[in-house]
Motif scaffolding. Structure first.
Motif, PDB file in Angstrom:
ATOM      1  N   ASP A  52       0.817  -1.189   0.000  1.00  0.00           N
ATOM      2  CA  ASP A  52       0.000   0.000   0.000  1.00  0.00           C
ATOM      3  C   ASP A  52       0.864   1.258   0.000  1.00  0.00           C
ATOM      4  OD1 ASP A  52      -2.351   1.450   0.072  1.00  0.00           O
ATOM      5  OD2 ASP A  52      -2.384   1.558   2.263  1.00  0.00           O
ATOM      6  N   SER A  53       1.822   1.297  -0.900  1.00  0.00           N
ATOM      7  CA  SER A  53       2.786   2.388  -0.868  1.00  0.00           C
ATOM      8  C   SER A  53       3.370   2.652  -2.243  1.00  0.00           C
ATOM      9  CB  SER A  53       3.911   2.039   0.114  1.00  0.00           C
ATOM     10  OG  SER A  53       5.092   2.743  -0.202  1.00  0.00           O
ATOM     11  N   GLN A  54       3.258   3.941  -2.693  1.00  0.00           N
ATOM     12  CA  GLN A  54       3.857   4.305  -3.977  1.00  0.00           C
ATOM     13  C   GLN A  54       5.382   4.287  -3.883  1.00  0.00           C
ATOM     14  OE1 GLN A  54       1.749   3.782  -6.041  1.00  0.00           O
ATOM     15  NE2 GLN A  54       0.828   5.635  -6.902  1.00  0.00           N
ATOM     16  N   THR A  55       5.899   4.593  -2.663  1.00  0.00           N
ATOM     17  CA  THR A  55       7.355   4.574  -2.494  1.00  0.00           C
ATOM     18  C   THR A  55       7.881   3.161  -2.712  1.00  0.00           C
ATOM     19  OG1 THR A  55       6.954   6.183  -0.771  1.00  0.00           O
ATOM     20  CG2 THR A  55       9.211   5.374  -0.989  1.00  0.00           C
ATOM     21  N   ALA A  56       7.217   2.168  -2.084  1.00  0.00           N
ATOM     22  CA  ALA A  56       7.646   0.779  -2.246  1.00  0.00           C
ATOM     23  C   ALA A  56       7.600   0.394  -3.717  1.00  0.00           C
ATOM     24  CB  ALA A  56       6.757  -0.156  -1.426  1.00  0.00           C
ATOM     25  N   ARG A  57       6.548   0.864  -4.425  1.00  0.00           N
ATOM     26  CA  ARG A  57       6.412   0.555  -5.853  1.00  0.00           C
ATOM     27  C   ARG A  57       7.601   1.113  -6.631  1.00  0.00           C
ATOM     28  NH1 ARG A  57       1.426  -0.407  -8.437  1.00  0.00           N
ATOM     29  NH2 ARG A  57       0.369   0.600  -6.684  1.00  0.00           N
ATOM     30  N   VAL A  58       7.946   2.368  -6.343  1.00  0.00           N
ATOM     31  CA  VAL A  58       9.031   2.997  -7.087  1.00  0.00           C
ATOM     32  C   VAL A  58      10.379   2.346  -6.750  1.00  0.00           C
ATOM     33  CG1 VAL A  58      10.294   5.152  -7.477  1.00  0.00           C
ATOM     34  CG2 VAL A  58       7.791   5.168  -7.366  1.00  0.00           C
ATOM     35  N   VAL A  59      10.586   1.993  -5.470  1.00  0.00           N
ATOM     36  CA  VAL A  59      11.824   1.302  -5.099  1.00  0.00           C
ATOM     37  C   VAL A  59      11.912  -0.029  -5.857  1.00  0.00           C
ATOM     38  CG1 VAL A  59      13.117   0.197  -3.230  1.00  0.00           C
ATOM     39  CG2 VAL A  59      11.999   2.386  -2.831  1.00  0.00           C
ATOM     40  N   ALA A  60      10.772  -0.729  -5.948  1.00  0.00           N
ATOM     41  CA  ALA A  60      10.758  -1.998  -6.679  1.00  0.00           C
ATOM     42  C   ALA A  60      11.096  -1.775  -8.148  1.00  0.00           C
ATOM     43  CB  ALA A  60       9.392  -2.670  -6.543  1.00  0.00           C
ATOM     44  N   VAL A  61      10.576  -0.677  -8.730  1.00  0.00           N
ATOM     45  CA  VAL A  61      10.880  -0.378 -10.133  1.00  0.00           C
ATOM     46  C   VAL A  61      12.376  -0.136 -10.304  1.00  0.00           C
ATOM     47  CG1 VAL A  61      10.583   1.295 -11.999  1.00  0.00           C
ATOM     48  CG2 VAL A  61       8.599   0.518 -10.698  1.00  0.00           C
ATOM     49  N   VAL A  62      12.957   0.612  -9.368  1.00  0.00           N
ATOM     50  CA  VAL A  62      14.393   0.889  -9.451  1.00  0.00           C
ATOM     51  C   VAL A  62      15.184  -0.419  -9.402  1.00  0.00           C
ATOM     52  CG1 VAL A  62      16.362   1.967  -8.293  1.00  0.00           C
ATOM     53  CG2 VAL A  62      14.195   3.211  -8.506  1.00  0.00           C
ATOM     54  N   CYS A  63      14.839  -1.293  -8.444  1.00  0.00           N
ATOM     55  CA  CYS A  63      15.530  -2.595  -8.341  1.00  0.00           C
ATOM     56  C   CYS A  63      15.375  -3.362  -9.652  1.00  0.00           C
ATOM     57  CB  CYS A  63      14.950  -3.443  -7.212  1.00  0.00           C
ATOM     58  SG  CYS A  63      15.187  -2.744  -5.579  1.00  0.00           S
ATOM     59  N   LEU A  64      14.150  -3.400 -10.161  1.00  0.00           N
ATOM     60  CA  LEU A  64      13.860  -4.165 -11.375  1.00  0.00           C
ATOM     61  C   LEU A  64      14.680  -3.672 -12.561  1.00  0.00           C
ATOM     62  CD1 LEU A  64      10.400  -5.240 -12.647  1.00  0.00           C
ATOM     63  CD2 LEU A  64      11.840  -3.897 -14.146  1.00  0.00           C
ATOM     64  N   ILE A  65      14.741  -2.341 -12.714  1.00  0.00           N
ATOM     65  CA  ILE A  65      15.456  -1.784 -13.866  1.00  0.00           C
ATOM     66  C   ILE A  65      16.953  -2.053 -13.739  1.00  0.00           C
ATOM     67  CG2 ILE A  65      16.093   0.404 -14.992  1.00  0.00           C
ATOM     68  CD1 ILE A  65      13.195   1.252 -14.716  1.00  0.00           C
ATOM     69  N   LEU A  66      17.466  -1.911 -12.521  1.00  0.00           N
ATOM     70  CA  LEU A  66      18.884  -2.183 -12.279  1.00  0.00           C
ATOM     71  C   LEU A  66      19.226  -3.636 -12.615  1.00  0.00           C
ATOM     72  CD1 LEU A  66      20.899  -0.151 -11.164  1.00  0.00           C
ATOM     73  CD2 LEU A  66      20.594  -1.159  -8.906  1.00  0.00           C
ATOM     74  N   ILE A  67      18.399  -4.559 -12.125  1.00  0.00           N
ATOM     75  CA  ILE A  67      18.628  -5.984 -12.355  1.00  0.00           C
ATOM     76  C   ILE A  67      18.542  -6.300 -13.845  1.00  0.00           C
ATOM     77  CG2 ILE A  67      17.641  -8.295 -12.013  1.00  0.00           C
ATOM     78  CD1 ILE A  67      16.499  -7.162  -9.317  1.00  0.00           C
ATOM     79  N   SER A  68      17.471  -5.816 -14.479  1.00  0.00           N
ATOM     80  CA  SER A  68      17.210  -6.212 -15.858  1.00  0.00           C
ATOM     81  C   SER A  68      18.225  -5.627 -16.830  1.00  0.00           C
ATOM     82  CB  SER A  68      15.796  -5.822 -16.262  1.00  0.00           C
ATOM     83  OG  SER A  68      14.872  -6.411 -15.370  1.00  0.00           O
ATOM     84  N   PHE A  69      18.652  -4.383 -16.590  1.00  0.00           N
ATOM     85  CA  PHE A  69      19.641  -3.809 -17.503  1.00  0.00           C
ATOM     86  C   PHE A  69      21.003  -4.478 -17.374  1.00  0.00           C
ATOM     87  CE2 PHE A  69      17.141   0.098 -18.653  1.00  0.00           C
ATOM     88  CZ  PHE A  69      17.201  -0.137 -20.014  1.00  0.00           C
ATOM     89  N   THR A  70      21.421  -4.804 -16.143  1.00  0.00           N
ATOM     90  CA  THR A  70      22.709  -5.492 -16.013  1.00  0.00           C
ATOM     91  C   THR A  70      22.639  -6.831 -16.749  1.00  0.00           C
ATOM     92  OG1 THR A  70      21.956  -6.139 -13.824  1.00  0.00           O
ATOM     93  CG2 THR A  70      23.759  -4.612 -13.903  1.00  0.00           C
ATOM     94  N   TYR A  71      21.495  -7.476 -16.639  1.00  0.00           N
ATOM     95  CA  TYR A  71      21.335  -8.785 -17.254  1.00  0.00           C
ATOM     96  C   TYR A  71      21.281  -8.681 -18.782  1.00  0.00           C
ATOM     97  CZ  TYR A  71      19.855 -13.648 -16.674  1.00  0.00           C
ATOM     98  OH  TYR A  71      19.796 -15.003 -16.658  1.00  0.00           O
ATOM     99  N   VAL A  72      20.566  -7.678 -19.265  1.00  0.00           N
ATOM    100  CA  VAL A  72      20.357  -7.590 -20.710  1.00  0.00           C
ATOM    101  C   VAL A  72      21.638  -7.196 -21.442  1.00  0.00           C
ATOM    102  CG1 VAL A  72      19.629  -5.196 -21.093  1.00  0.00           C
ATOM    103  CG2 VAL A  72      18.547  -7.023 -22.386  1.00  0.00           C
ATOM    104  N   ALA A  73      22.500  -6.439 -20.764  1.00  0.00           N
ATOM    105  CA  ALA A  73      23.761  -6.051 -21.386  1.00  0.00           C
ATOM    106  C   ALA A  73      24.540  -7.297 -21.784  1.00  0.00           C
ATOM    107  CB  ALA A  73      24.582  -5.197 -20.426  1.00  0.00           C
ATOM    108  N   GLY A  74      24.549  -8.281 -20.892  1.00  0.00           N
ATOM    109  CA  GLY A  74      25.235  -9.544 -21.172  1.00  0.00           C
ATOM    110  C   GLY A  74      24.633 -10.272 -22.355  1.00  0.00           C
ATOM    111  N   GLN A  75      23.315 -10.196 -22.489  1.00  0.00           N
ATOM    112  CA  GLN A  75      22.650 -10.890 -23.597  1.00  0.00           C
ATOM    113  C   GLN A  75      22.987 -10.270 -24.939  1.00  0.00           C
ATOM    114  OE1 GLN A  75      21.331 -13.683 -22.827  1.00  0.00           O
ATOM    115  NE2 GLN A  75      21.847 -13.060 -20.757  1.00  0.00           N
TER     116      GLN A  75
END
Lengths: 580, 84
Positions: free
Chosen positions: A112-135
């Motif tokens: 129930d928190s927009q902050t938690a949502r945005v933190v999750a987005v930041v984590c997701l983007i960080l994870i996915s971009f590091t991963y996709v660079a390798g691909q």
């Protein structure tokens, strides 16, 4: 027909197939774009998940890694499969019941928190971009090695293909191209493996060949391998070099990381029912296991083949080593790519391949007149050159090229889609522009997918550090940031937004700092990456497990001293725990 | 939460605990912590600890997920919470 033409034909045919599928499965709504309208059959989703999951690293690098790590290779084998058990039992069914589109959707609503949502987005983007660079790097490398084009040209072609079906088809397009890509990559992996198993052990099933005896002298494959590598000063194949603690933590970090990777989790949003999500995880792992149980056999067989080619006679005898002038054709081909390097340190015109870092073997090597290891072997060669080493026909080599590209493209597309959904859905629709129309959101999704492809292409061309270590980073971050808060969001009624945000931030910060401290992403490392310097003897590859533990501890502790979540959250959790 | 839903959740947790115990034993147990002990046993050309680390644990994972999915569909029915 020469190899070059044949490779172009096979790879080209696979591209035509992917584009055909993309045209037939265009996304017309946000539901189709994000989660394929939730109409995907669990079996098809299993195949798509397997292709989504098995990346350039699984296809090209893993068997080679195992070939040189021996027992220690188990961290990848168990780590990259065991996470599916966590996913199937602890996350997938409940997230499917939750019924929205993305991982940040769940974290934002549950806490129930927009902050938690945005933190999750930041984590997701960080994870996915590091991963996709390798691909993207993987796509470029396969192109340049098999099709003799520059890495940047390969990258550009790969980007164009992914652009076509990810932007046009969204999750719907990706799903069905991934099903096709699964077939291409698994065939490309199995065909050479079966041939080589047959040649060396006389049995066509790699999983059985692994435990069989070799044709030429009747001894068991693994025992023979242990013997010939220890004769050259290397550690025994079946015992490892890493500490038990480190093996334990790396395996755990990779398992938790697997279960926390957004592009994998989101695949389970696409099936029609909760029970399909459970079954689908089983299918996914079955399809993955076909490759993952073949890989250790390929690794062992390749190591044997390579070692015996170089050391073809008795160790220490003058003519026991391969003369450089007599090197086989594949050796010459791969020398040109720089993946095999020879330096005649003792100027005898023969190749010595042994462990010159082993102090116990130094005296023996001196006695033989060896002046250091003369062969540099890139581990990727074990899969890429395997068909040539085994003398397989050209169409098999062409198939391996298509398989490597399929593995890299399917993973890249899955990653790019979760990035675009995070931007268009989680940031735009849920936070910054809630009044946006469905058509507007769909357009935003396509535009952000296109931008993500450009960024990924750039990262693939200028990779931040060595590709393998950025992938390790992605797993550590996924383990330490997303997995714990999703798990607690389902299994705890008490953990609240303060706990979740503090947990994610501390897990992420701790893991990221530890990895940068020893690996130095974008900067020089602060300390030498050796076991004496590590915390509790845990390497940066395994630190995500500790980061996850920290995330759990912080989330629970902070929640205990702050007010419980509101009744609406309680109702949400109780709803997702039950299928109907 | 109704009693039915509460017992459903308890049944689920029990099954999850059971499956995760096996998950831990085959991988971290047999494949890592007890690898030296199991390596005393050789089956065919491969020592058992090494086999669990590179093959056996993966087979066990696959079986575990299908087992969980099957048991849960039974539990769903018993509690009348199946979809459709």
């Amino acid at each position: 027909m020469d190899l070059q033409t044949l490779t172009y034909l096979v790879v080209g045919a696979s591209f035509v197939l992917y584009i055909g599928i993309a045209l037939a499965s265009r996304a017309r709504s946000t539901g189709e774009f994000y989660v394929a309208g939730k109409h995907v059959h669990p079996l098809a989703n299993g195949m798509a998940t397997a292709a989504d999951w098995m990346s350039a690293a699984s296809f090209i690098s893993m068997a080679g890694l195992i070939a040189f790590l021996g027992y220690d290779g188990a961290v990848y084998l168990m780590g990259w499969t065991g996470g599916y058990v966590l996913l199937a039992l602890l996350l997938a069914p409940y997230l499917r019941k939750f019924g929205k589109f993305t991982v940040p959707d769940f974290i934002g609503d549950r806490y129930d928190s927009q902050t938690a949502r945005v933190v999750a987005v930041v984590c997701l983007i960080l994870i996915s971009f590091t991963y996709v660079a390798g691909q993207m790097r993987g796509v470029g490398i396969v192109f340049s090695r098999f099709l003799n084009v520059d890495i940047s040209v390969g990258l550009f072609i790969g980007m164009a293909i992914v652009f076509f079906y990810a932007v046009l088809g969204g999750m719907k397009g990706i799903t069905y191209t991934q099903v096709a890509q699964y077939w291409v990559l698994i065939l490309a992996y199995l065909v050479p493996a079966v041939f080589i198993s047959l040649q060396v052990t006389g049995t066509p099933v790699p999983q059985i060949a692994f435990a069989s005896s070799v044709v030429d002298d009747g001894g068991f494959l693994l025992e023979k391998l242990d013997r010939i590598v220890t004769d050259l000063g290397f550690g025994a194949y079946t015992s490892g070099a890493k500490s038990r603690t480190d093996v334990f933590f790396i395996t755990l970090a990779l398992m938790i990381g697997t279960a926390g990777l957004p592009h994998v989790i989101v695949r389970f949003f696409t099936v029609p029912r909760v029970r399909d999500a459970r079954m689908s995880a089983g299918w996914a792992l079955l399809f993955i296991a076909i490759l993952y149980t073949t890989a250790p056999a390929v690794g062992a067989l390749a190591r044997l083949n390579l070692t015996e080619t170089i050391q073809h006679g008795p160790v220490g005898a003058v003519d026991g080593n391969l003369a450089y002038e007599e090197r086989p054709l594949w050796f010459r081909t791969w020398e040109d790519t720089g993946l095999l390097r020879f330096e005649d340190k003792n100027a005898d015109g023969r190749i010595q391949y042994y462990d010159d870092t082993n102090p116990d073997f130094a005296a023996t090597a001196r006695e033989y007149g060896w002046r250091g290891n003369e062969l540099g072997v890139d581990r990727d060669i074990m899969v890429l050159a395997n068909p040539e080493i085994a003398g397989l026909p050209n169409w098999v080599i062409a198939l391996v090229a298509a398989g490597g590209i399929a593995a890299a493209l399917s993973t890249a597309a899955g990653l790019l889609l979760v990035i675009s959904a995070a931007v268009s859905h989680d940031l735009l629709k849920s936070v910054f522009a809630p009044e946006i129309s469905e058509r507007g959101e769909l357009l935003a999704g396509r535009v952000s997918a296109a931008v993500a492809i450009l960024v990924a292409g750039y990262l693939g061309y200028n990779p931040p550090g060595f590709v393998a270590q950025v992938v390790a980073l992605a797993f550590g971050l996924a383990a330490a940031s997303l997995f714990p808060v999703i798990l607690l969001g389902i299994f705890s009624l008490r953990v609240n937004k303060y706990g979740a945000i503090a947990g994610m931030v501390s897990g992420l910060t701790f893991t990221l700092s530890y990895i940068i401290y020893f690996k130095g992403v974008f900067m020089a490392p602060f300390a030498e990456n050796v076991s004496e310097n590590w915390l509790f003897g845990i390497s940066p590859e395994g630190i995500g497990a500790l980061g996850a533990a920290l995330n759990f501890a912080v989330a629970i502790a902070v929640s205990a001293v702050t007010p419980p979540p509101p009744a609406t959250v309680r109702e949400l959790v109780e709803r997702i725990r039950v299928p109907s | 939460m109704s009693t039915n839903k509460r017992t459903y959740w308890q049944d689920n947790l029990r099954l999850v605990r059971f499956c995760l115990t096996i998950w831990f034993v085959v991988s971290f147990g047999f494949g890592i912590l007890l690898v030296d002990v199991l390596n005393q046993i050789q089956i065919g050309g491969v020592r058992l600890g090494f086999w669990f680390a590179q093959q056996g644990s993966i087979y066990a994972f696959v079986v575990l997920i299908f087992y969980y999915a099957w048991r849960m569909s039974v539990v769903d029915k018993a509690h009348g919470v199946t979809e459709d």
